[in-house]
Write an enzyme that holds these catalytic residues in place. Sequence first.
Site, PDB file in Angstrom:
ATOM      1  N   CYS A 142      82.123 111.243  69.880  1.00  0.00           N
ATOM      2  CA  CYS A 142      83.090 112.082  70.581  1.00  0.00           C
ATOM      3  C   CYS A 142      82.932 111.960  72.093  1.00  0.00           C
ATOM      4  O   CYS A 142      81.955 112.467  72.656  1.00  0.00           O
ATOM      5  CB  CYS A 142      82.890 113.526  70.099  1.00  0.00           C
ATOM      6  SG  CYS A 142      83.834 114.735  70.999  1.00  0.00           S
ATOM      7  N   CYS A 145      83.039 115.248  73.979  1.00  0.00           N
ATOM      8  CA  CYS A 145      81.790 116.015  73.879  1.00  0.00           C
ATOM      9  C   CYS A 145      80.698 115.414  74.765  1.00  0.00           C
ATOM     10  O   CYS A 145      79.990 116.131  75.455  1.00  0.00           O
ATOM     11  CB  CYS A 145      81.265 116.020  72.445  1.00  0.00           C
ATOM     12  SG  CYS A 145      82.487 116.418  71.210  1.00  0.00           S
ATOM     13  N   ASP A 146      80.541 114.096  74.722  1.00  0.00           N
ATOM     14  CA  ASP A 146      79.338 113.472  75.285  1.00  0.00           C
ATOM     15  C   ASP A 146      79.590 112.554  76.475  1.00  0.00           C
ATOM     16  O   ASP A 146      78.629 112.057  77.079  1.00  0.00           O
ATOM     17  CB  ASP A 146      78.614 112.679  74.182  1.00  0.00           C
ATOM     18  CG  ASP A 146      78.152 113.597  73.056  1.00  0.00           C
ATOM     19  OD1 ASP A 146      77.869 114.782  73.337  1.00  0.00           O
ATOM     20  OD2 ASP A 146      78.078 113.134  71.904  1.00  0.00           O
TER      21      ASP A 146
HETATM   22  P1  FAD Z   1      81.659 120.839  59.870  1.00  0.00           P
HETATM   23  O1  FAD Z   1      80.895 121.141  61.083  1.00  0.00           O
HETATM   24  O2  FAD Z   1      82.019 119.451  59.529  1.00  0.00           O
HETATM   25  O3  FAD Z   1      81.014 121.598  58.656  1.00  0.00           O
HETATM   26  C1  FAD Z   1      81.460 121.404  57.362  1.00  0.00           C
HETATM   27  C2  FAD Z   1      80.626 122.272  56.448  1.00  0.00           C
HETATM   28  O4  FAD Z   1      81.173 122.232  55.146  1.00  0.00           O
HETATM   29  C3  FAD Z   1      79.170 121.856  56.309  1.00  0.00           C
HETATM   30  O5  FAD Z   1      78.365 122.987  56.435  1.00  0.00           O
HETATM   31  C4  FAD Z   1      79.066 121.316  54.887  1.00  0.00           C
HETATM   32  O6  FAD Z   1      77.808 121.553  54.303  1.00  0.00           O
HETATM   33  C5  FAD Z   1      80.129 122.166  54.199  1.00  0.00           C
HETATM   34  N1  FAD Z   1      80.670 121.589  52.962  1.00  0.00           N
HETATM   35  C6  FAD Z   1      81.305 120.418  52.781  1.00  0.00           C
HETATM   36  N2  FAD Z   1      81.631 120.251  51.477  1.00  0.00           N
HETATM   37  C7  FAD Z   1      81.181 121.376  50.832  1.00  0.00           C
HETATM   38  C8  FAD Z   1      81.194 121.808  49.479  1.00  0.00           C
HETATM   39  N3  FAD Z   1      81.719 121.062  48.508  1.00  0.00           N
HETATM   40  N4  FAD Z   1      80.640 123.016  49.163  1.00  0.00           N
HETATM   41  C9  FAD Z   1      80.107 123.793  50.139  1.00  0.00           C
HETATM   42  N5  FAD Z   1      80.072 123.421  51.438  1.00  0.00           N
HETATM   43  C10 FAD Z   1      80.579 122.227  51.780  1.00  0.00           C
HETATM   44  N6  FAD Z   1      82.237 119.178  69.050  1.00  0.00           N
HETATM   45  C11 FAD Z   1      82.174 119.845  70.216  1.00  0.00           C
HETATM   46  O7  FAD Z   1      83.020 120.722  70.458  1.00  0.00           O
HETATM   47  N7  FAD Z   1      81.177 119.611  71.115  1.00  0.00           N
HETATM   48  C12 FAD Z   1      80.197 118.688  70.910  1.00  0.00           C
HETATM   49  O8  FAD Z   1      79.329 118.485  71.761  1.00  0.00           O
HETATM   50  C13 FAD Z   1      80.237 117.955  69.683  1.00  0.00           C
HETATM   51  N8  FAD Z   1      79.296 117.026  69.405  1.00  0.00           N
HETATM   52  C14 FAD Z   1      79.329 116.375  68.203  1.00  0.00           C
HETATM   53  C15 FAD Z   1      78.328 115.466  67.914  1.00  0.00           C
HETATM   54  C16 FAD Z   1      78.308 114.796  66.692  1.00  0.00           C
HETATM   55  C17 FAD Z   1      77.206 113.821  66.401  1.00  0.00           C
HETATM   56  C18 FAD Z   1      79.344 115.043  65.754  1.00  0.00           C
HETATM   57  C19 FAD Z   1      79.325 114.316  64.421  1.00  0.00           C
HETATM   58  C20 FAD Z   1      80.358 115.946  66.041  1.00  0.00           C
HETATM   59  C21 FAD Z   1      80.364 116.618  67.264  1.00  0.00           C
HETATM   60  N9  FAD Z   1      81.355 117.533  67.597  1.00  0.00           N
HETATM   61  C22 FAD Z   1      81.300 118.235  68.758  1.00  0.00           C
HETATM   62  C23 FAD Z   1      82.450 117.830  66.649  1.00  0.00           C
HETATM   63  C24 FAD Z   1      82.119 119.135  65.885  1.00  0.00           C
HETATM   64  O9  FAD Z   1      80.826 119.038  65.363  1.00  0.00           O
HETATM   65  C25 FAD Z   1      83.127 119.371  64.780  1.00  0.00           C
HETATM   66  O10 FAD Z   1      84.424 119.392  65.327  1.00  0.00           O
HETATM   67  C26 FAD Z   1      82.852 120.697  64.091  1.00  0.00           C
HETATM   68  O11 FAD Z   1      81.528 120.775  63.637  1.00  0.00           O
HETATM   69  C27 FAD Z   1      83.786 120.888  62.895  1.00  0.00           C
HETATM   70  O12 FAD Z   1      83.481 122.123  62.348  1.00  0.00           O
HETATM   71  P2  FAD Z   1      83.895 122.535  60.890  1.00  0.00           P
HETATM   72  O13 FAD Z   1      83.407 123.922  60.713  1.00  0.00           O
HETATM   73  O14 FAD Z   1      85.317 122.243  60.674  1.00  0.00           O
HETATM   74  O15 FAD Z   1      83.135 121.567  59.903  1.00  0.00           O
END
Ligand code: FAD
Length: 315
Positions: A142, A145-146
């Site tokens: 991203c 982000c970075d």
């Molecule tokens: P996720 O964070 O993807 O969480 C999904 C959750 O669903 C997890 O807990 C998983 O265990 C759960 N899950 C999935 N399937 C199931 C199931 N069948 N049963 C139960 N639970 C399940 N964004 C920023 O704003 N700033 C940053 O600095 C940044 N840095 C990042 C760095 C990295 C390396 C990455 C990969 C992403 C980064 N992002 C950043 C993006 C950000 O992390 C995501 O946009 C955000 O986490 C998405 O949130 P979410 O809650 O939609 O899902």
Amino acid sequence: MLKKNKIMDCVIIGSGPAGYTAAIYAARADLHPVLFVGMQPGGQLTSTTKVDNYPGFYEGISGNELMENCKKQAERFNTIIIHKTITKVYFSDKKGGIHRVYMKKNEENIESKGIIIATGSSPKFLGLDEEKKFLGLGVSFCATCDGFFHKGKDVAIIGGGDTALEEASFLSKICRNVYLVVRKNYFRASKALQYRISKINNVNIFFCSQITKIMGNDFLEGIQILNTKNKISRTILISGLFIAIGHSPNTKLFKNQLNLDERGYIIVKKGSTSTNKPGVFAAGDVQDPTYRQAITSAGTGCMAALDLEKYLCFC
Ligand code: FAD
């Protein structure tokens, strides 16, 4: 404590920013949410070292600490947090109908009038050794982000679609040189983006190229690129590598239950988090192919809880 055979108001699937924000809002609205953590407790942010763009943490915060804080906040309002993964779902078609989520195939399940799906997405990796070692230490998914960590330095992006070119355009304003590594001999991105990139002086494009090695000690220091046409390898010294070859939404579970778009993202009604099933809402990256940020995920998590609260009032 979860009572046996009790029909819940709110079951949340996922423990990223969307899931925990939905839990905080739902709990404060007395919906007594039950949240399933899944296989990645805390979600994607737990795989990064520092989050610098989440409002309220002016010095930045580690991804793990931010998500631990979210969990504690959800617990403060008595969210029931279950460290299990959902393996199967049944969503009712009827307004006011009862949905069911299963923790083991055909066995343990919970019934609920409302469901919030926050299962996020998973970035696609290149499949190289060292890629995961340098994640958060130079390797990123991203630029928004970075990118700032590489101000005035040289970086590379791998990918040839819209996201890769958007990232290249963004990074070209912050970084000294941007190397765009494209596997094919053409871009998949829109013509408008291709035109924009062609006008930027510090973006250097390598077509027909793939990354064969990622190098560094404590932090990423460089990559090796192979031109697949003439078989010439070269080393580029960079501080950041941005992988932009796509994300996969975690929606396998919902394939035959919900309307998904052609990439697998859950389709929600414009301006809301409603899916095609009454009482089932989706928040965060799982329904967002565009922004994919922690703050937007948290924002839609809040929306999902408010949408569910309103829905329950009319059932
Ligand atoms: P996720 O964070 O993807 O969480 C999904 C959750 O669903 C997890 O807990 C998983 O265990 C759960 N899950 C999935 N399937 C199931 C199931 N069948 N049963 C139960 N639970 C399940 N964004 C920023 O704003 N700033 C940053 O600095 C940044 N840095 C990042 C760095 C990295 C390396 C990455 C990969 C992403 C980064 N992002 C950043 C993006 C950000 O992390 C995501 O946009 C955000 O986490 C998405 O949130 P979410 O809650 O939609 O899902």
